[in-house]
Design an enzyme around this catalytic site. Structure first.
Site, PDB file in Angstrom:
ATOM      1  N   HIS A  73      34.955  34.207  47.933  1.00 12.81           N
ATOM      2  CA  HIS A  73      35.315  33.144  48.545  1.00 12.81           C
ATOM      3  C   HIS A  73      36.596  32.627  49.416  1.00 12.81           C
ATOM      4  O   HIS A  73      36.253  31.740  50.686  1.00 12.81           O
ATOM      5  CB  HIS A  73      35.659  32.497  47.545  1.00 12.81           C
ATOM      6  CG  HIS A  73      33.903  31.735  46.623  1.00 12.81           C
ATOM      7  ND1 HIS A  73      33.597  30.194  46.689  1.00 12.81           N
ATOM      8  CD2 HIS A  73      33.213  32.596  45.919  1.00 12.81           C
ATOM      9  CE1 HIS A  73      32.323  30.663  45.937  1.00 12.81           C
ATOM     10  NE2 HIS A  73      32.215  31.748  45.516  1.00 12.81           N
ATOM     11  N   THR A 201      30.339  41.422  36.334  1.00  9.80           N
ATOM     12  CA  THR A 201      30.958  41.932  34.983  1.00  9.80           C
ATOM     13  C   THR A 201      31.247  41.151  34.333  1.00  9.80           C
ATOM     14  O   THR A 201      31.015  41.413  33.517  1.00  9.80           O
ATOM     15  CB  THR A 201      30.633  43.949  35.605  1.00  9.80           C
ATOM     16  OG1 THR A 201      31.565  44.256  33.687  1.00  9.80           O
ATOM     17  CG2 THR A 201      32.577  43.703  35.926  1.00  9.80           C
TER      18      THR A 201
END
Length: 336
Positions: A73, A201
């Site tokens: 981000h 994951t």
């Protein structure tokens, strides 16, 4: 599966490559901080940060997902300059996609410690701390398999706008072809995109991010996405009942959600994709072959995941005399 209103799920990312010492990109290089601390020339910045992160991780292993997400981000919005860390009424931190980003306190604690006059004041950037901390959490969540080297030498940005985050961060329902173009626009390849998606994951997804796939697929009331495994669909509906508890969440990787490995790809191949983009990369003709390859080759994923993280960490960096070295990660230095 449980309810949690603070941890976010969305794009996060993760792991592993050994780069030859001395290799550099622009003014970034491995070992940038060697002998840089004027008051303590033998002080090992990266080792110090590693110790702090290991302690924090022992108390909260979910930090790996938080840091992978923070790195993405930050870097995907105007480059890896720690602009995500800045406080303010209209900064990136306040934008919708960033309201559940976490890990800021750990970055603050490390920066505060480094600024001690006996350690390394005025030298280590907040942008580099994010990169180093992410590397350590990935290493720890991979069972300490590889400690991939990272380049440092970034400087901190002085501008942070919520509109930049809203305009640049890909949403969880972005189409695969568009996502590839968005990644290419910042200098990342299609393979980087697939690998960075592998960071899911260890991520989670809040029900609000995928509820439409369960009850209103393609705008059809009551319709569910047919690409979701039938049994898994019922699990999702139980966790995310229609019209309520949107704060509930599920693991994006249904096989080994607490370990950084290639099982995310195997999960999507079983049609256990949670976010639209998770399932789509397993089915789209532009990505399915690569997803299948990484699903079958864990060692290759481990190496290339680190490559992809380093590629991400080079996006739009400030070096040399650009930007500044913030004294506090949450605010620009007063001189600005």
């Amino acid at each position: 599966m449980r309810k949690d209103n603070s941890a976010g799920g969305a794009l996060a990312i993760g792991l592993i490559v050994m780069i030859l010492a001395g290799q550099c990109y622009g003014q970034l290089k491995i070992g940038f901080y060697n002998n840089k601390c004027k008051n303590n020339v033998d002080f090992d910045v990266e080792d110090f940060i590693r110790g702090r992160v290991e302690l924090a991780f022992s108390k909260d292993p979910t930090l790996v997902a938080a840091m992978l997400r923070m790195l993405f981000h930050d870097c995907f919005v105007k480059g890896c300059d720690a602009s995500l860390l800045l406080d303010g009424e209209n900064t990136e931190k306040t934008a919708g996609p960033n309201r559940t980003v976490r890990g800021f306190e750990l970055i603050d604690d490390i920066k505060r410690a480094l600024e001690d006059e006996h350690l390394c004041p005025g030298i280590v950037s907040c942008a580099d701390i994010i990169v180093i901390v992410t590397r350590v959490t990935v290493f720890l969540a991979n069972g300490r398999t590889n400690y991939y080297l990272v380049e440092t030498g970034r400087r901190d940005g002085i501008t942070s706008l919520a509109s930049d985050a809203r305009d640049n961060l890909p949403p969880p329902n972005v189409e695969v072809s568009k996502a590839i173009l968005l990644f290419e626009a910042v200098g990342l390849t299609k393979e980087d995109f697939i690998l960075l998606m592998g960071g899911h994951t260890v991520g989670i997804g809040h029900c609000a991010l995928f509820e439409n796939r369960l009850y209103n697929y393609k705008g059809i009331p009551g319709a569910s996405d047919p690409s979701i495994d039938v049994t898994f669909l019922q699990v999702l509906k139980t966790t995310c009942p229609q019209g309520g508890t949107s704060g509930n969440f599920v693991n994006l990787d249904q096989i080994s959600p607490n370990f950084v490995d290639n099982s995310y790809y195997n999960s999507t191949l079983k049609h256990y994709g949670v976010l639209q983009i998770d399932q789509d990369i397993a089915l789209h003709p532009a990505t399915t072959k690569t997803v299948s390859y990484f699903a079958a080759n864990g060692a290759v994923f481990n190496k290339k995941f680190g490559d992809a993280l380093n590629n991400l960490a080079r996006v739009g960096v400030l070096t040399g005399d650009q930007g500044q070295i913030r004294a506090t990660c949450r605010m620009v230095n007063p001189s600005y």
